[in-house]
Write an enzyme that holds these catalytic residues in place. Structure first.
Site, mmCIF file in Angstrom:
data_model
loop_
_atom_site.group_PDB
_atom_site.id
_atom_site.type_symbol
_atom_site.label_atom_id
_atom_site.label_comp_id
_atom_site.label_asym_id
_atom_site.label_seq_id
_atom_site.Cartn_x
_atom_site.Cartn_y
_atom_site.Cartn_z
ATOM 1 N N GLY A 232 80.950 69.758 -30.686
ATOM 2 C CA GLY A 232 81.799 69.151 -29.674
ATOM 3 C C GLY A 232 82.303 70.138 -28.631
ATOM 4 O O GLY A 232 82.460 69.783 -27.450
ATOM 5 N N HIS B 49 76.233 60.105 -36.096
ATOM 6 C CA HIS B 49 75.336 60.402 -37.211
ATOM 7 C C HIS B 49 75.142 59.106 -37.975
ATOM 8 O O HIS B 49 76.096 58.344 -38.174
ATOM 9 C CB HIS B 49 75.926 61.482 -38.108
ATOM 10 C CG HIS B 49 75.058 61.862 -39.283
ATOM 11 N ND1 HIS B 49 73.690 61.984 -39.185
ATOM 12 C CD2 HIS B 49 75.363 62.127 -40.587
ATOM 13 C CE1 HIS B 49 73.189 62.325 -40.364
ATOM 14 N NE2 HIS B 49 74.186 62.413 -41.222
#
Length: 330
Positions: A134, A108
């Site tokens: 994830g 990010h």
């Protein structure tokens, strides 16, 4: 049209002999670390001792290190701690261990985009951002599939930053699905905008407003909950699988007509203007400055608003109704 990369565009050999440090063994960190290891990469992980994530890393066969030591050993350092602590971790543990030829990786772009992290010019800085949690990254990898991801290069000191990023993406299975080229600014700004105006802010405000209107009109809170919150998942699942057009053809004609004729009365030009203002606040850095200051002062407004929202009647009604739903119980 966006540039999209696939398996044939990436070479895992680029990662051969390189040590990869995953800083933060949360859901995304765990997913990426396990996939990297299974792809033949050398992986070290860092997590705070005494935390559940530390124990999880040990159970997964890693020997968690302090961030300072992990960064020292690594050629590629992937920072997967939460946004508001990344700058501190970088300053204290990563920056002292950066030298020419190393690389910083992100999933990010917040801290790069808003200059909370300012890497030296002699290292590569890139992003590989899976568009899924994830756990899904790991699940898809194990099934021989992948999660679509974004790739961006902020700094290309070696001339091979994109190749390195694509190799990393391949090692977590992303190139099996497709990796879309973007920039740190585009990823960060669109991510924040989506969260604030649609995915979190817009949806929750719309749900609670709908609940309030029905209850204030004399309808039972339980019925209101089902109609404005519980059934939302049915619709979003259809949208995710078939798109908006496909959803409209899979609900009743009554629902579809109501959508087409009443939806624009809810999301008006005034709403769009507000969205444009929110986007400008993101682009200018105003929101980032506000959020950074909020964290530095101990999150007084964040905690106040969260506590107040927790007290909304929809929360009490929802908690009671979810007890009637066995499929939601662990």
């Amino acid at each position: 049209m966006a540039k999209i990369y696939y398996d044939q565009d990436a070479d895992l050999e680029i990662l051969k002999g390189k040590n990869i440090a995953i800083i933060g063994y949360g859901i995304q960190g765990r997913g990426q670390a396990l996939c990297l290891r299974d792809s033949g990469c050398k992986v070290v992980v860092s997590e705070l001792e005494g935390t559940p994530n530390f124990e999880q890393a040990k159970n997964d066969g890693f020997e968690p290190l302090q961030a300072l030591e992990a960064a020292k050993q690594a050629d590629i350092i992937q920072i997967l701690t939460q946004d508001h602590v990344q700058a501190k971790v970088y300053k204290e543990a990563i920056k002292p261990n950066l030298k020419k030829g190393k690389a910083l990786c992100f999933s990010h772009g917040f801290n790069i985009r808003f200059k909370q992290i300012k890497p030296p010019k002699n290292i590569d800085v890139f992003m590989v951002a899976p568009k899924g949690p994830g756990a899904l990254v790991r699940k898809m990898y194990e099934e021989g599939k992948g999660v679509p991801s974004l790739v961006a290069v902020y700094q290309d000191a070696t001339g091979d930053a994109l190749k390195l990023a694509l190799a990393y993406a391949k090692a977590i299975g992303a190139t099996r699905a497709g990796v879309i080229e973007t920039t740190f600014a585009e990823e960060t700004e669109t991510d924040l905008f989506g969260e604030q105006t649609v995915l979190c802010g817009g949806v929750t405000a719309l749900i609670t407003a709908g609940f309030d209107v029905l209850v204030e009109a004399g309808y039972q809170p339980e019925i209101a909950y089902f109609e404005v919150l519980h059934e939302l998942k049915l619709i979003t699942d259809l949208i995710q699988e078939f798109g908006i057009s496909g959803m409209r053809r899979r609900v009743s004609n009554t629902a579809c007509y109501g959508d087409l004729t009443r939806g624009p009365k809810i999301i008006t030009q005034r709403t769009r203007k507000t969205m444009e203002k929110i986007l400008k606040d993101i682009q200018s850095g105003k929101f980032a400055r506000e959020w950074i200051k909020e964290n530095e002062s101990g999150r007084p407004l964040f905690n106040q608003l969260l506590t107040e929202a927790d007290k909304h009647p929809i929360e009490e009604v929802g908690k009671r109704l979810r007890e009637m739903m066995p499929w939601m119980k662990k």
